[in-house]
Each structure stands twice: as C-alpha cells, then as structure tokens.
Design an enzyme around this catalytic site. Sequence first.
Site, PDB file in Angstrom:
ATOM      1  N   ARG A 295       0.854  -1.271  -0.188  1.00  0.00           N
ATOM      2  CA  ARG A 295      -0.056  -0.020   0.034  1.00  0.00           C
ATOM      3  C   ARG A 295       0.819   1.242   0.140  1.00  0.00           C
ATOM      4  O   ARG A 295       0.231   2.358  -0.114  1.00  0.00           O
ATOM      5  CB  ARG A 295      -0.831   0.228   1.258  1.00  0.00           C
ATOM      6  CG  ARG A 295      -2.043  -0.510   1.146  1.00  0.00           C
ATOM      7  CD  ARG A 295      -2.857  -0.658   2.534  1.00  0.00           C
ATOM      8  NE  ARG A 295      -4.464  -0.331   2.603  1.00  0.00           N
ATOM      9  CZ  ARG A 295      -5.100  -1.412   2.796  1.00  0.00           C
ATOM     10  NH1 ARG A 295      -4.818  -2.497   3.043  1.00  0.00           N
ATOM     11  NH2 ARG A 295      -6.311  -1.063   2.934  1.00  0.00           N
TER      12      ARG A 295
ATOM     13  N   ARG B  19      -9.874   7.292   5.146  1.00  0.00           N
ATOM     14  CA  ARG B  19      -9.333   6.061   4.609  1.00  0.00           C
ATOM     15  C   ARG B  19      -9.066   6.086   2.995  1.00  0.00           C
ATOM     16  O   ARG B  19      -8.385   5.829   2.374  1.00  0.00           O
ATOM     17  CB  ARG B  19     -10.066   4.655   4.725  1.00  0.00           C
ATOM     18  CG  ARG B  19      -9.834   4.229   6.169  1.00  0.00           C
ATOM     19  CD  ARG B  19     -10.644   3.242   6.454  1.00  0.00           C
ATOM     20  NE  ARG B  19     -10.084   1.804   6.120  1.00  0.00           N
ATOM     21  CZ  ARG B  19     -10.870   0.858   5.751  1.00  0.00           C
ATOM     22  NH1 ARG B  19     -12.081   0.769   6.069  1.00  0.00           N
ATOM     23  NH2 ARG B  19     -10.169  -0.071   4.949  1.00  0.00           N
TER      24      ARG B  19
HETATM   25  P1  AMP Z   1      -8.384  -3.395   4.821  1.00  0.00           P
HETATM   26  O1  AMP Z   1      -9.025  -4.585   5.552  1.00  0.00           O
HETATM   27  O2  AMP Z   1      -7.530  -4.024   3.776  1.00  0.00           O
HETATM   28  O3  AMP Z   1      -9.106  -2.548   4.251  1.00  0.00           O
HETATM   29  O4  AMP Z   1      -7.212  -3.107   5.852  1.00  0.00           O
HETATM   30  C1  AMP Z   1      -7.926  -2.616   7.328  1.00  0.00           C
HETATM   31  C2  AMP Z   1      -6.738  -1.611   8.026  1.00  0.00           C
HETATM   32  O5  AMP Z   1      -5.489  -2.563   8.109  1.00  0.00           O
HETATM   33  C3  AMP Z   1      -6.204  -0.410   7.064  1.00  0.00           C
HETATM   34  O6  AMP Z   1      -6.886   0.703   7.098  1.00  0.00           O
HETATM   35  C4  AMP Z   1      -4.798  -0.166   7.547  1.00  0.00           C
HETATM   36  O7  AMP Z   1      -5.171   0.434   8.776  1.00  0.00           O
HETATM   37  C5  AMP Z   1      -4.434  -1.646   8.098  1.00  0.00           C
HETATM   38  N1  AMP Z   1      -3.765  -2.163   6.796  1.00  0.00           N
HETATM   39  C6  AMP Z   1      -4.135  -3.227   5.951  1.00  0.00           C
HETATM   40  N2  AMP Z   1      -2.903  -3.501   5.218  1.00  0.00           N
HETATM   41  C7  AMP Z   1      -1.948  -2.473   5.340  1.00  0.00           C
HETATM   42  C8  AMP Z   1      -0.820  -2.155   4.751  1.00  0.00           C
HETATM   43  N3  AMP Z   1      -0.236  -2.984   3.603  1.00  0.00           N
HETATM   44  N4  AMP Z   1      -0.129  -1.144   5.158  1.00  0.00           N
HETATM   45  C9  AMP Z   1      -0.615  -0.361   6.252  1.00  0.00           C
HETATM   46  N5  AMP Z   1      -1.757  -0.708   6.954  1.00  0.00           N
HETATM   47  C10 AMP Z   1      -2.641  -1.666   6.579  1.00  0.00           C
END
Ligand code: AMP
Length: 185
Positions: A83, A139
Amino acid sequence: MGPPGAGKGTQAKVLADRLGIPAVSTGDIFRANVKEETALGLEAKRYMDAGNYVPDEVTNAMVRDRLSEADAGEGFLLDGYPRTLPQVGTLDDILAEHGHQLDAVVALTADPEVLVDRMLRRAKVDGRSDDSEEVIRHRQEVYTAETKPLLRVYDQRGLLVEVDGVGEIEEVSERVLAALKTLEG
Ligand code: AMP
C-alpha cells in the site's frame, strides 16, 4: 489493489479459491491480532481505528513472516499489500529471496461515492470499528495519497490490470479472470 470498499477482500477470496492459492490479507491478519489482543494487534489497532496505515516496518515484518509459511510456496494472492512505496520495495526483496515474481497486479476501480455508501452498509452488518463515515472518508484520502501512486509503478512494469469493481461478486470475478488472461497472452 483498489480503494477501500472496492471489494478487494471478497474478490481475493473468490480468486484465490479458483486459483488454488492462499489469499494473504494484511487487513485480516491485523484484525485477527486485534481480536486476540496480541502485541501486534494492540499496536495496529491505534492506526486502524483512525483509518491510518500501520507503519511500514510493522506491516513488512508481518508479511515477510506470512510469505515464508509453507502454503505460500506455490504462489499466493496478496490482498491489501503493498500500500506504500516502501512496501513495494520490501515485497520485491521478499519475492527475490524466495525466487518468486509477481504475475499480475489487479486494481478494482469504482466511484468513490458508491464506495462510501457500500462501506456504510457494510459497517452496519460487520460492526467494524474503522467504519464510521469520518474514518471511511479519511481512508479514501489515505488511499489516494499513499497507494494510488503505486498503480503507476506497476503499470510501468507491465503488470497492471484494471477491472471495473462495480457489479455482482461473480460478475466482477469473471472480469478479473478474463483480464488476467489478456496479461498472460
Ligand atoms: P483492509 O481490510 O485491507 O481495508 O485493512 C484494514 C486496515 O488495516 C487499514 O485501514 C490499515 O490500517 C491496516 N492495513 C492493512 N493493510 C495494510 C498495509 N499494507 N499497510 C498498512 N496498513 C495496512
């Protein structure tokens, strides 16, 4: 890849299943750690609840461990990673160490307003602590600032396939599989 709410997690599970490889979701791993109240979970929660990214060192170390597990030996589908640009560099290193390379980067596209609506509906069902409207909008901004530039990086490497993420789950999966075939050819 794709903005929050574009359906990455759902598509990752369907596609990993179809391809016979594990889906590795950093968001799911973080959430599991939050639930189990591990040290990693306690650290990650602060960032997640605010809609910010967990620091690269923490995320990269976790992914490095996960991709070293036996089930990832024959391939994997990453959901929500990389990301940030430093994460791209770390992923390159991890893949090189394992003698692997990326086959494709799938980006799901969708109208941001449609996504915010979708996420607010999902918040009602799942009760995710990072799904208040304010956090959802934040986000989206973080994605645009930090992650969207990665699409260009992968496009320049000839790996990017962009797929319309709006539609029925099955319909979007078929689009992704069809788009992947064009990349193979
Ligand atoms: P997601 O379910 O993929 O939307 O991830 C939920 C949350 O986890 C994100 O809003 C970030 O806080 C954290 N997160 C997930 N993947 C990453 C990543 N590659 N780098 C940093 N934070 C992450």
